[in-house]
Design a protein around this motif. Structure first.
Motif, PDB file in Angstrom:
ATOM      1  N   HIS A 233       1.138   4.440  -2.644  1.00 49.04           N
ATOM      2  CA  HIS A 233       1.018   5.889  -2.413  1.00 49.04           C
ATOM      3  C   HIS A 233       2.149   6.633  -3.136  1.00 49.04           C
ATOM      4  O   HIS A 233       1.926   7.682  -3.741  1.00 49.04           O
TER       5      HIS A 233
ATOM      6  N   SER B 295       0.546   9.836   5.806  1.00 45.25           N
ATOM      7  CA  SER B 295      -0.833   9.335   5.772  1.00 45.25           C
ATOM      8  C   SER B 295      -1.354   9.200   7.191  1.00 45.25           C
ATOM      9  O   SER B 295      -0.731   9.669   8.143  1.00 45.25           O
TER      10      SER B 295
ATOM     11  N   ASP C 294      -6.484   7.128  -0.096  1.00 45.38           N
ATOM     12  CA  ASP C 294      -6.501   5.743  -0.580  1.00 45.38           C
ATOM     13  C   ASP C 294      -7.325   5.578  -1.858  1.00 45.38           C
ATOM     14  O   ASP C 294      -8.469   6.026  -1.926  1.00 45.38           O
TER      15      ASP C 294
ATOM     16  N   HIS D 145       0.813  -1.216   0.000  1.00 50.34           N
ATOM     17  CA  HIS D 145       0.000   0.000   0.000  1.00 50.34           C
ATOM     18  C   HIS D 145       0.859   1.283   0.000  1.00 50.34           C
ATOM     19  O   HIS D 145       0.542   2.262  -0.688  1.00 50.34           O
TER      20      HIS D 145
HETATM   21 ZN    ZN Z   1      -3.151   5.015   2.571  1.00 51.48          ZN
END
Ligand code: ZN
Ligand code: KG4
Length: 342
Positions: A118, A144, A311, A114
């Motif tokens: 980003h 984040s 996200d 993940h």
């Molecule tokens: Zn995230």
């Protein structure tokens, strides 16, 4: 790749957003996100409710993404999904769905970190717009709700964390301070909004003093809490009376901390290419500050479009694309991982 276009389906379900996107090479064809409003009432993400909502949303969201892209599922070259980090129950939904669909279509499966997603959001292209992208090696400030890291990005798939938070993430600092002010979750975007009308120098909060390139935000949150507690003894409606100034001063402090470390890192590694990534890079103060600092220092700076900062599956798709080119595929026995080192 011999000129043949590669269509990748990206699937993101690590926290409370269910998202699916289709890319044709690096160009985004579709990106759908189903947000989960349900968590607002609880002041934070409730894992059990998040996984249930993913379960309801994933099929329609993927279906929409493929239809909007104007392709048939059979044209997909691979399915890229978020393996972690994130909430286990949420990750399981995206992982299981991706495995099933990959098996049904007989195409490869690609696991995506993940956080790497980003960062690589900086490489997403949209149709008919030529966007310049960072040149390697570049420094990425990833901010984040769960992470705050400075990353030296050497290549699409080779990155080194050179600094990170030792306690709260920058997004957490925004959200926790917002909660102290009784703002609904997630408070980051609201602090951003109120800051626009406030004086960023109205109040001064203690900045953390951490050696090297690491960050710390838990002290700031405590100092904010104690400051408000003291002021409220004199004026019980202090927060209401000073909301915009409090937000603006807090935002300035968080942004200053981030910019100081970014500058230290750029000097240490002698880098002139810098990028932002992660949900907090939607913050207006941070975006302005990095542009200003870049002008002053003679850097090139890159900031993803707003919709690619929080996200989304487009960032998972683009990472999947680069892994596809490198033939980095996952097996059907792959499992999600709540905490992933990279
Ligand atoms: Zn995230
Ligand atoms: O990357 P992200 O969508 O999810 C995680 O992987 O954590 O980031 C969410 C975080 C939340 O803490 C949210 O408050 C923060 O990003 N955020 C903002 C803004 N938009 C989102 N923080 C400050 N200003 C914003 N405009």
């Amino acid at each position: 790749m011999g000129g043949k276009s590669v269509y990748i389906l990206g699937i993101e379900s690590s926290c409370d957003d269910t998202s699916a996107a289709v890319l044709k090479d690096t160009v985004l064809l579709s990106n759908f996100i189903a947000n989960q409003e349900v968590h607002k009432t609880y002041g934070g993400v409730v894992p059990e409710l998040a996984s249930r909502a993913h379960q309801q949303n994933i099929v329609p969201v993927v279906d929409l993404a493929i239809k909007k892209a104007g392709i048939e599922p059979e044209q997909l070259a691979a399915i890229a999904f978020t393996q972690g980090p994130g909430l286990m129950g949420s990750l399981l939904v995206g992982t299981s769905f991706s495995k099933g669909l990959a098996l049904a279509l007989n195409i490869p499966l690609i696991d995506v970190n993940h956080l790497q997603g980003h960062i690589l959001a900086n490489f997403i292209q949209v149709p008919d717009v030529e966007k310049s992208v960072p040149k390697f090696p570049f420094l990425c400030l990833l901010v984040s709700g769960g992470h705050t890291q400075l990353i030296l990005v050497k290549d699409f798939l080779h990155m080194e964390i050179v600094g990170q938070t030792i306690d709260d993430a920058a997004g957490e600092a925004f959200d926790k301070c917002a909660k102290i002010m009784d703002l609904p979750y997630p408070g980051g975007p609201l602090i951003d909004k109120f800051s626009a009308e406030g004086n960023p120098h109205a109040f001064k909060f203690n900045k953390p003093r951490i050696a090297g390139l690491d960050f710390s935000f838990s002290g700031l949150k405590t100092s904010f809490l104690y400051f408000l507690r003291d002021q409220m003894l004199l004026d019980k409606d202090f927060i209401e009376h000073h909301k915009v100034d409090l937000c603006a001063s807090l935002q300035r402090t968080i942004v200053e901390v981030l910019m100081e470390k970014l500058l230290d890192a750029a000097r240490k590694y002698n880098i002139r290419e810098v990028a932002l990534a992660g949900g907090v890079s939607a913050n207006t103060g941070l975006r302005n500050a990095v542009v200003q600092l870049s002008e002053k220092e003679g850097w090139n700076c890159y900031i993803p479009e707003f919709r690619f900062t929080t996200d989304n599956a487009a960032m998972i798709g683009i990472t999947g694309y680069y892994k596809y080119l490198n033939k980095e595929f996952a097996s059907q026995s792959i499992a999600p991982v709540a905490r992933l080192g990279n």
